[in-house]
Design an enzyme around this catalytic site. Sequence first.
Site, PDB file in Angstrom:
ATOM      1  N   LYS A 116       0.828  -1.203   0.000  1.00  0.00           N
ATOM      2  CA  LYS A 116       0.000   0.000   0.000  1.00  0.00           C
ATOM      3  C   LYS A 116       0.862   1.253   0.000  1.00  0.00           C
ATOM      4  O   LYS A 116       0.629   2.187  -0.782  1.00  0.00           O
ATOM      5  CB  LYS A 116      -0.925   0.021   1.216  1.00  0.00           C
ATOM      6  CG  LYS A 116      -1.932   1.164   1.207  1.00  0.00           C
ATOM      7  CD  LYS A 116      -2.306   1.629   2.583  1.00  0.00           C
ATOM      8  CE  LYS A 116      -1.240   2.530   3.175  1.00  0.00           C
ATOM      9  NZ  LYS A 116      -1.614   3.131   4.462  1.00  0.00           N
TER      10      LYS A 116
ATOM     11  N   ASP B 229      -6.208   0.809   1.111  1.00  0.00           N
ATOM     12  CA  ASP B 229      -6.203   0.845   2.568  1.00  0.00           C
ATOM     13  C   ASP B 229      -7.556   0.351   3.057  1.00  0.00           C
ATOM     14  O   ASP B 229      -8.364  -0.157   2.288  1.00  0.00           O
ATOM     15  CB  ASP B 229      -5.905   2.256   3.076  1.00  0.00           C
ATOM     16  CG  ASP B 229      -6.967   3.265   2.670  1.00  0.00           C
ATOM     17  OD1 ASP B 229      -7.976   2.874   2.028  1.00  0.00           O
ATOM     18  OD2 ASP B 229      -6.796   4.454   2.987  1.00  0.00           O
TER      19      ASP B 229
END
Length: 212
Positions: free
Chosen positions: A121, A139
Site C-alpha cells: 500500500k 487501505d
Amino acid sequence: MKKSELYKYVLDYFRGIHPEVTTELEFGSVFQLLVAVVLSAQCTDKRINQVTPELFAHYPDARSMAEADEFEVYEYVKSVSYPNAKARHLVELARMIQNEYGGEVPHDFDSLLRLPGVGRKTANVMLAVAFGEAAMPVDTHVFRVSHRLGLVPRTADTPLKVEQHLVKHIPADDLAKAHHWLLLHGRYICTSRKAHCEKCEFKAVCPSSTCK
C-alpha cells in the site's frame, strides 16, 4: 446495473465533484511524504499532521534522519500507533535511502518495497502521489467502500485482490485519483462505524444502502 455501468456512474460523479484530489497528509518533499505514509499506518492523517511538523523540523531529509538514533525519533512519534516499530523503520529506511539510493527515494515499486516499513500500500501511495503514476493503493477505506458499493466481488477478500479488480476496471488516467476518491468517501461518508447512506450520492445504486 452492469459492473461497467456502476464504475462509470461512480467515476463520473467523483470526476465532477473532485476533479483534482490528493492526499490529506502534509509534507514538503518526496522523502517527507514517505515518512508520513509510513507513520499513517493504522493511524489517522489528522494525528500524523500534528506530529510531522516538529519531526520534519529536526529531520527534514534522509541524510539527517539516517544520522539519528531511533530513540530520538521515537520522542517525536510516540503519540502515533506502534511508535517503537515506526521509529525504527524510519531510521532504517532513511539509512538505506542514503546509502543505496544517494539520498533520493527510489521511483520503482520493487525498490520501494525493499525499504523497511514499506508494504504494497505504501509503495503504491508513493507511486501515485509522489511520482504521478497509475497505481491503486488499497487501505481499509478503499477496501470497505469497494465492497459496499459492489465494485468488487465478495471473493476479493484481500487488499491485493481488491487492487487487481479496481485496476482492471478503472482507466489508468483515473487510477491515482480514484484511490483518493474512494478513501475520502470512506473517511467521511461510508465510514466504518456507520455508513451515512442518507448523505451518499450512490444510495440509489449501492447494494449496501439502507436508504432505498
